[in-house]
Design a protein around this motif. Structure first.
Motif, short mmCIF file in Angstrom:
data_model
loop_
_atom_site.label_atom_id
_atom_site.label_comp_id
_atom_site.label_asym_id
_atom_site.label_seq_id
_atom_site.Cartn_x
_atom_site.Cartn_y
_atom_site.Cartn_z
N ARG A 84 0.16 11.39 39.10
CA ARG A 84 0.16 10.71 39.65
C ARG A 84 -1.78 9.62 38.71
O ARG A 84 -1.56 9.00 37.74
N ARG A 86 -2.81 12.12 36.55
CA ARG A 86 -2.86 11.54 34.90
C ARG A 86 -2.41 10.50 34.44
O ARG A 86 -3.20 10.33 33.31
N PHE A 87 -1.16 9.89 34.92
CA PHE A 87 -0.17 8.71 33.95
C PHE A 87 -1.34 7.47 34.39
O PHE A 87 -1.66 7.01 33.75
N GLN A 88 -1.94 7.47 35.52
CA GLN A 88 -2.83 6.03 35.15
C GLN A 88 -4.17 6.22 34.63
O GLN A 88 -4.34 5.39 33.97
N CYS A 90 -4.19 7.94 31.38
CA CYS A 90 -3.13 7.96 30.43
C CYS A 90 -3.07 6.49 29.97
O CYS A 90 -3.61 5.80 28.72
N VAL A 91 -2.48 5.58 30.94
CA VAL A 91 -2.67 4.27 30.87
C VAL A 91 -3.47 3.74 30.88
O VAL A 91 -4.36 2.39 29.73
N HIS A 98 0.24 2.15 25.86
CA HIS A 98 0.85 3.13 26.61
C HIS A 98 2.23 3.47 26.51
O HIS A 98 2.11 4.28 27.68
N CYS A 102 2.43 7.53 26.54
CA CYS A 102 2.07 8.07 28.13
C CYS A 102 3.46 7.75 28.81
O CYS A 102 3.53 8.32 29.75
N VAL A 105 4.31 11.38 29.85
CA VAL A 105 3.54 11.90 31.70
C VAL A 105 4.02 10.75 32.99
O VAL A 105 3.95 11.37 33.58
N LEU A 106 4.70 9.96 31.96
CA LEU A 106 5.20 8.72 33.15
C LEU A 106 6.86 9.34 33.56
O LEU A 106 7.07 10.18 34.51
N TYR A 109 5.86 12.31 35.77
CA TYR A 109 5.35 12.03 37.25
C TYR A 109 6.81 11.57 38.12
O TYR A 109 7.00 11.53 39.70
N GLU A 110 7.74 11.00 37.38
CA GLU A 110 8.47 10.33 38.74
C GLU A 110 9.87 11.22 38.38
O GLU A 110 10.66 11.87 39.84
#
Length: 160
Positions: A84, A86-88, A90-91, A98, A102, A105-106, A109-110
């Motif tokens: 989470r 890493r995704f934030q 990246c955004v 993004h 991203c 990465v999303l 995470y999902e």
């Protein structure tokens, strides 16, 4: 002790050394050279039998399975939190683009969050390895009868 002054202090010093010397010798010459030294943050626990491998009256095995389950849950929580973050990050870094940049990465995470929820979700505040195992068993029975969860129920075939 530097230099004991009285005979009583000399006596207690000698007795203390006589009692301490064998244990210190064994610890320093036998035990410590044969130990593997790990930093505390790399402590390795042996895998214990899971709850389905324990007998119903084996309290020690059930306790160990629950402890292993708690450790695994903490590890899975940290994995999801790291993904989470890493995704934030990246955004925040790729803000206008993004959505495209991203996406990988999303997706990771999902997938991790979905797997976490499949294993630990909807168990309540106080759960253990047995309740997670029962959840897994019920999910497998559901999927055998109705197909994958989230795909809707199978149509009942009426044979005449």
């Amino acid at each position: 002790m530097a230099n004991p002054l009285s005979p009583i202090e000399k006596f207690f010093d000698a007795v203390g050394k006589a009692l301490d010397a064998p244990t210190t010798f064994v610890k320093e010459k036998l035990v410590e050279p044969n130990q593997k030294h790990y930093p505390w943050y790399h402590q390795k626990f042996r895998r214990v039998p899971t709850i389905d491998e324990c007998y119903t009256d084996d309290a020690v095995c059930i306790y160990e399975a629950n402890a292993q389950y708690r450790r695994d849950k903490l590890v899975d929580n940290e994995i999801v939190a790291i993904l989470r973050d890493r995704f934030q990050s990246c955004v925040a870094y790729e803000k206008p683009d993004h959505v495209e940049r991203c996406a990988g990465v999303l997706k990771e995470y999902e997938d991790a969050a979905t797997n976490w929820f499949i294993k630990y979700g909807d168990l309540g505040a106080y759960h253990d390895a047995k309740s997670a195992y029962m959840k897994q068993k019920h999910r497998m029975i559901w999927e055998r009868r109705h197909g994958p969860v989230g795909s809707g129920m199978k149509e009942k075939v009426v044979s005449e």
